[in-house]
Design a protein around this motif. Structure first.
Motif, short mmCIF file in Angstrom:
data_model
loop_
_atom_site.label_atom_id
_atom_site.label_comp_id
_atom_site.label_asym_id
_atom_site.label_seq_id
_atom_site.Cartn_x
_atom_site.Cartn_y
_atom_site.Cartn_z
N ILE A 29 -52.74 93.30 74.33
CA ILE A 29 -52.13 92.58 75.46
C ILE A 29 -51.98 91.11 75.10
N ILE A 30 -53.01 90.54 74.49
CA ILE A 30 -52.94 89.13 74.08
C ILE A 30 -51.81 88.92 73.07
N ALA A 31 -51.59 89.88 72.18
CA ALA A 31 -50.47 89.79 71.24
C ALA A 31 -49.14 89.77 71.98
N GLN A 32 -49.01 90.58 73.02
CA GLN A 32 -47.77 90.59 73.82
C GLN A 32 -47.60 89.28 74.59
N ILE A 33 -48.70 88.75 75.12
CA ILE A 33 -48.64 87.44 75.79
C ILE A 33 -48.14 86.40 74.81
N ALA A 65 -44.57 97.55 69.00
CA ALA A 65 -43.24 97.92 69.48
C ALA A 65 -43.38 99.02 70.53
N PRO A 66 -42.48 99.07 71.49
CA PRO A 66 -42.54 100.15 72.50
C PRO A 66 -42.43 101.53 71.85
N LEU A 67 -43.12 102.50 72.44
CA LEU A 67 -43.09 103.87 71.94
C LEU A 67 -41.93 104.68 72.51
N ALA A 68 -41.28 104.14 73.55
CA ALA A 68 -40.20 104.89 74.21
C ALA A 68 -39.20 103.88 74.79
N SER A 69 -38.53 104.28 75.85
CA SER A 69 -37.45 103.48 76.42
C SER A 69 -37.96 102.52 77.49
N TYR A 70 -38.58 101.42 77.05
CA TYR A 70 -39.07 100.38 77.95
C TYR A 70 -39.23 99.10 77.12
N VAL A 71 -39.49 98.00 77.78
CA VAL A 71 -39.73 96.74 77.08
C VAL A 71 -41.22 96.41 77.15
N PRO A 72 -41.74 95.67 76.16
CA PRO A 72 -43.17 95.41 76.13
C PRO A 72 -43.65 94.42 77.20
N PHE A 73 -42.75 93.57 77.69
CA PHE A 73 -43.12 92.63 78.75
C PHE A 73 -41.87 92.20 79.49
N VAL A 74 -42.09 91.75 80.73
CA VAL A 74 -41.02 91.21 81.56
C VAL A 74 -41.56 89.94 82.20
N LYS A 75 -40.78 88.85 82.12
CA LYS A 75 -41.11 87.61 82.82
C LYS A 75 -40.32 87.59 84.12
N SER A 76 -41.00 87.30 85.22
CA SER A 76 -40.36 87.16 86.52
C SER A 76 -40.97 85.94 87.20
N ARG A 77 -40.19 84.88 87.25
CA ARG A 77 -40.66 83.60 87.79
C ARG A 77 -41.92 83.18 87.06
N ASN A 78 -43.05 83.07 87.76
CA ASN A 78 -44.26 82.63 87.08
C ASN A 78 -45.21 83.79 86.75
N LEU A 79 -44.67 84.99 86.71
CA LEU A 79 -45.49 86.16 86.36
C LEU A 79 -44.96 86.81 85.09
N LEU A 80 -45.91 87.30 84.32
CA LEU A 80 -45.61 88.03 83.10
C LEU A 80 -46.25 89.41 83.25
N PHE A 81 -45.42 90.44 83.22
CA PHE A 81 -45.90 91.82 83.33
C PHE A 81 -45.93 92.42 81.93
N ILE A 82 -47.11 92.85 81.49
CA ILE A 82 -47.28 93.44 80.17
C ILE A 82 -47.38 94.96 80.33
N SER A 83 -46.48 95.67 79.63
CA SER A 83 -46.53 97.14 79.65
C SER A 83 -47.87 97.62 79.10
N GLY A 84 -48.23 98.83 79.46
CA GLY A 84 -49.49 99.41 78.99
C GLY A 84 -49.62 99.35 77.48
#
Length: 153
Positions: free
Chosen positions: A73-77, A20-39
């Motif tokens: 990261i793999i868990a978030q994916i 789970a996130p430690l603060a005010s952010y989301v763990p991942f964002v999908k944008s078109r064909n990209l997936l951005f994984i938070s640190g």
């Protein structure tokens, strides 16, 4: 068991629940064909691997911390793709941060822990570009933090 889970098991890991996130952010964002994984931090069984690489931890221990970040990261994916890892096209980029002192210069060797795990789990789809930098501190005293950009279908 999926191929990803089998590959993780070969390295001694099970696919964890995504952190789970430690603060005010989301763990991942999908944008078109990209997936951005938070640190992701080097967390296993609820414990964060802490310390400065090069003083408190060896380079090998730092690489293990980076490997744990990759597992998370793999868990978030998995969460983002509802465990349909067949939708992963490529690991595009890793951004690696190593908690260390000003004289430490082996950042690439530390982040190799994550790079090598991605290559093992995803084969050629795990090849990526990356950044490896040193920082004086990381959240919760973590030894390493890694963010990722993933190409998906």
């Amino acid at each position: 068991m999926t191929t990803v889970e089998e590959k993780l098991a070969e390295k001694g890991y099970t696919l964890p629940e995504p952190a789970a996130p430690l603060a005010s952010y989301v763990p991942f964002v999908k944008s078109r064909n990209l997936l951005f994984i938070s640190g992701q931090l080097p967390m296993q069984n609820g414990e964060i691997m802490t310390g400065h690489v090069g003083t408190d931890l060896s380079v090998e221990e730092g690489a293990k911390a980076a490997e744990l970040c990759a597992v998370n990261i793999i868990a978030q994916i998995g969460a983002a793709l509802t465990r349909d890892f067949g939708r992963l096209r490529d690991v595009v980029k890793l951004e690696g941060f190593v908690s260390c002192g000003p004289d430490f210069t082996q950042h690439p060797e530390v982040i190799n822990g994550a790079s090598e795990l991605f290559a093992h789990v995803f084969c050629s789809r795990g090849s990526h570009c990356r950044t490896a930098v040193g920082v004086p501190s990381l959240p919760r005293g973590a030894a390493v933090e890694i963010a990722a950009v993933i190409s998906i279908d």
